[in-house]
Design an enzyme around this catalytic site. Sequence first.
Site, mmCIF file in Angstrom:
data_model
loop_
_atom_site.group_PDB
_atom_site.id
_atom_site.type_symbol
_atom_site.label_atom_id
_atom_site.label_comp_id
_atom_site.label_asym_id
_atom_site.label_seq_id
_atom_site.Cartn_x
_atom_site.Cartn_y
_atom_site.Cartn_z
ATOM 1 N N ASP A 147 0.641 -1.065 0.066
ATOM 2 C CA ASP A 147 -0.007 -0.108 -0.103
ATOM 3 C C ASP A 147 0.895 1.130 -0.122
ATOM 4 O OD1 ASP A 147 -2.307 1.043 0.158
ATOM 5 O OD2 ASP A 147 -3.499 0.236 1.795
ATOM 6 N N GLU A 180 -1.193 1.463 -5.278
ATOM 7 C CA GLU A 180 -0.694 3.196 -5.581
ATOM 8 C C GLU A 180 -1.154 4.342 -5.411
ATOM 9 O OE1 GLU A 180 1.503 6.128 -7.819
ATOM 10 O OE2 GLU A 180 -0.217 4.869 -8.048
ATOM 11 N N TRP A 181 -3.080 3.660 -6.348
ATOM 12 C CA TRP A 181 -4.424 4.458 -6.365
ATOM 13 C C TRP A 181 -3.733 4.735 -8.022
ATOM 14 C CZ3 TRP A 181 -3.243 6.780 -1.042
ATOM 15 C CH2 TRP A 181 -2.538 5.622 -0.143
ATOM 16 N N GLY A 182 -2.679 4.275 -8.257
ATOM 17 C CA GLY A 182 -3.246 5.262 -9.498
ATOM 18 C C GLY A 182 -2.162 6.785 -9.947
ATOM 19 N N ASP A 202 -9.946 3.543 -3.607
ATOM 20 C CA ASP A 202 -10.738 2.813 -2.937
ATOM 21 C C ASP A 202 -12.139 2.804 -3.825
ATOM 22 O OD1 ASP A 202 -8.460 2.149 -1.771
ATOM 23 O OD2 ASP A 202 -9.720 2.221 0.220
HETATM 24 C C1 GLA Z 1 -6.003 1.179 1.146
HETATM 25 C C2 GLA Z 1 -6.097 0.344 0.578
HETATM 26 C C3 GLA Z 1 -7.579 -0.160 0.466
HETATM 27 C C4 GLA Z 1 -6.964 -0.957 2.468
HETATM 28 C C5 GLA Z 1 -7.082 -0.136 3.181
HETATM 29 C C6 GLA Z 1 -6.142 -1.017 3.852
HETATM 30 O O1 GLA Z 1 -6.850 2.332 1.206
HETATM 31 O O2 GLA Z 1 -5.985 1.215 -1.152
HETATM 32 O O3 GLA Z 1 -7.124 -1.515 -0.603
HETATM 33 O O4 GLA Z 1 -5.557 -2.194 2.231
HETATM 34 O O5 GLA Z 1 -5.327 0.756 2.496
HETATM 35 O O6 GLA Z 1 -5.958 0.533 5.540
#
Ligand code: GLA
Length: 400
Positions: A147, A180-182, A202
């Site tokens: 993450d 890394e959410w892009g 998310d």
């Molecule tokens: C981030 C990630 C999620 C999850 C949470 C855990 O938000 O994007 O998928 O793993 O952390 O804290």
Amino acid sequence: MKRILFAILCLVGVGAPAQKFDQLALTPPMGWNSWNKFASEVSERLIRETVDAMATNGMKSAGYQYINIDDSWQGERDSQGFIQPDAKRFPSGMKALADYVHSQGLKLGIYSDAGTKTCAGRPGSRGHEYQDAQTYARWGVDYLKYDWCDTEALSAEGAYLTMRNALFAAGRPMVFSICEWGNQNPWLWGAKIGHLWRTTGDIYPCFDCTQDHGTWKSSGILQILDLQQGLREYAGPGHWNDPDMLEVGNGMTVNEDRAHFSLWCMLAAPLIAGNDLRNMPKPILGILTNQDAIAVDQDALGIEGWRYSTDGVLETWFKPLTKDAWAMCVLNRSPRAQKIVFDWKTKTVADDLSKREAHFDTTTYTIRDVWTKKNLGTTRDPLNAEIPSHDVLMLWLDKM
Ligand code: GLA
């Protein structure tokens, strides 16, 4: 003598240039992850019960194999810096848990973070990458989701490269999931580092909404779907776009769950279930184990589908499959049922990326409904259908 020593070292692989583990995730990974349903409430009991459910409820035979523990399994580091599991939640330790997962024919995934702390505030791997990779390898871990919280100004490519090299040095093949959410365009550098990369923030279990959490927002199915635009060229066998884990069974309607699952299959997305597998209503299990939908996702070509046309609230997606077959998915984004007419003979589908084309005027295909399993005739006759609100019509087309 020096030359002989060098040759021996090369033979045993010592000093081999670091790389990612090849030949893993040649089709999108399939499994389960604790986060979407349980958030930080993870324990060895939950994991064992989930393993038992997956091994016996039809999911394992449908292709699911990874059982992934997300955030909050971690306790403290010991005096030498080795990470320990939270002893209250995982009293038997991770090695014993991995052994149990493997004894049921499944694989274990774990979670860490490139920063000093994970998103839930547990110890992250920053400065401990090689030590953590070694620890996971010793435990028998098969998959790492990594993450991006608490990373300040780190370069994502550099941070993920460090962990990739650490995993490779530890020597146990692990799928490496870049989370890394892009933010720093992981599709541009992810393929040589990991096996999948999150393309967005998310997911949230709503079909069409954005959820505001104050300092951050999560996105519904349609919002995430729309963010995949332009990314299909970066995915392929061993390196996948990841539009986040499934929310099937987490509170949407059955129609919405079916549409969500179908679209993720059209996207060749990793299929990581995120619901409680121990208490699953039959329709939910039916969605997660639909063989045709899974075959669309897992097709060996590994080519993502694309939005072929839009007609108001209706969208038509196509995905090329092996053996000259195609998947087609018509999505109804609206809150009302919609009628569609698709006159095949007037349509040609041409994919610039795969160079595959379907000329329905000259080539006939048989049509199978992926969800009802009904044979819907051939592409000689126009297709007439009604699609309920927030649902799809998903078809498998075989060349005659
Ligand atoms: C981030 C990630 C999620 C999850 C949470 C855990 O938000 O994007 O998928 O793993 O952390 O804290």
